[in-house]
Design a protein around this motif. Sequence first.
Motif, PDB file in Angstrom:
ATOM      1  N   THR A  17       0.717  -1.614  -0.207  1.00 43.69           N
ATOM      2  CA  THR A  17      -0.024  -0.097   0.142  1.00 43.69           C
ATOM      3  C   THR A  17       0.586   1.019   0.068  1.00 43.69           C
ATOM      4  O   THR A  17       0.591   1.566  -0.606  1.00 43.69           O
ATOM      5  N   THR A  18       2.132   1.357   0.950  1.00 45.80           N
ATOM      6  CA  THR A  18       2.775   2.067   0.665  1.00 45.80           C
ATOM      7  C   THR A  18       3.367   2.730  -0.186  1.00 45.80           C
ATOM      8  O   THR A  18       3.329   3.802  -0.958  1.00 45.80           O
ATOM      9  N   LEU A  19       4.419   1.490  -1.126  1.00 44.01           N
ATOM     10  CA  LEU A  19       4.499   1.388  -2.565  1.00 44.01           C
ATOM     11  C   LEU A  19       3.386   2.400  -3.606  1.00 44.01           C
ATOM     12  O   LEU A  19       4.190   3.385  -4.097  1.00 44.01           O
ATOM     13  N   CYS A  20       2.418   1.856  -3.507  1.00 41.81           N
ATOM     14  CA  CYS A  20       1.655   1.896  -4.337  1.00 41.81           C
ATOM     15  C   CYS A  20       1.674   3.602  -3.993  1.00 41.81           C
ATOM     16  O   CYS A  20       1.284   4.498  -5.373  1.00 41.81           O
ATOM     17  N   ARG A  21       1.656   3.801  -2.755  1.00 38.31           N
ATOM     18  CA  ARG A  21       0.747   5.587  -2.629  1.00 38.31           C
ATOM     19  C   ARG A  21       2.451   6.140  -3.198  1.00 38.31           C
ATOM     20  O   ARG A  21       2.001   7.667  -3.989  1.00 38.31           O
ATOM     21  N   GLN A  22       3.583   5.884  -3.164  1.00 38.82           N
ATOM     22  CA  GLN A  22       4.848   6.117  -3.819  1.00 38.82           C
ATOM     23  C   GLN A  22       4.478   6.355  -5.022  1.00 38.82           C
ATOM     24  O   GLN A  22       4.768   7.781  -5.372  1.00 38.82           O
ATOM     25  N   ALA A  23       4.041   5.576  -5.014  1.00 38.61           N
ATOM     26  CA  ALA A  23       4.109   5.635  -7.308  1.00 38.61           C
ATOM     27  C   ALA A  23       2.806   6.854  -7.590  1.00 38.61           C
ATOM     28  O   ALA A  23       3.499   7.193  -7.705  1.00 38.61           O
ATOM     29  N   ILE A  24       2.061   6.550  -6.344  1.00 36.97           N
ATOM     30  CA  ILE A  24       1.084   7.615  -7.604  1.00 36.97           C
ATOM     31  C   ILE A  24       1.377   9.065  -7.147  1.00 36.97           C
ATOM     32  O   ILE A  24       1.033  10.347  -7.244  1.00 36.97           O
ATOM     33  N   GLN A  25       2.056   9.269  -5.940  1.00 36.11           N
ATOM     34  CA  GLN A  25       2.555  10.086  -5.523  1.00 36.11           C
ATOM     35  C   GLN A  25       3.545  11.068  -6.501  1.00 36.11           C
ATOM     36  O   GLN A  25       3.430  12.357  -7.280  1.00 36.11           O
ATOM     37  N   SER A  26       4.597  10.097  -6.983  1.00 35.02           N
ATOM     38  CA  SER A  26       5.682  10.336  -7.914  1.00 35.02           C
ATOM     39  C   SER A  26       5.468  11.067  -9.344  1.00 35.02           C
ATOM     40  O   SER A  26       5.818  11.830  -9.840  1.00 35.02           O
ATOM     41  N   SER A  27       4.111  10.369  -9.772  1.00 42.64           N
ATOM     42  CA  SER A  27       3.256  10.474 -10.245  1.00 42.64           C
ATOM     43  C   SER A  27       2.530  11.632 -10.953  1.00 42.64           C
ATOM     44  O   SER A  27       3.262  12.785 -12.007  1.00 42.64           O
TER      45      SER A  27
END
Length: 92
Positions: A17-27
């Motif tokens: 979940t944390t990794l997905c949030r980081q990926a979305i925020q980076s995008s």
Amino acid sequence: MIVLWPPSQQNTEEELTTLCRQAIQSSLDIQSKLHEIRLVEDIKLSVKIGFGVGQVTILHVGGVFSRAEYLAVGDPLSEAFECEHLATSGGV
């Protein structure tokens, strides 16, 4: 460009979940800084981003003539490419 957020060996749901949030925020950060940026007069960069989640394998190929390449394969890449294809300019 392909960007991967590999999980640790523990691979917990909380970590994913944390990794997905980081990926979305980076995008979203990429979109806010680069979408519709003017490169030169009359030329703008248009950005759209797609995601895929799951197992990806990185292959090391080559070695001939002191040349090596890396090849990423897996369903998440197909998912990401399809999502990016369906996205409109500026979309994530």
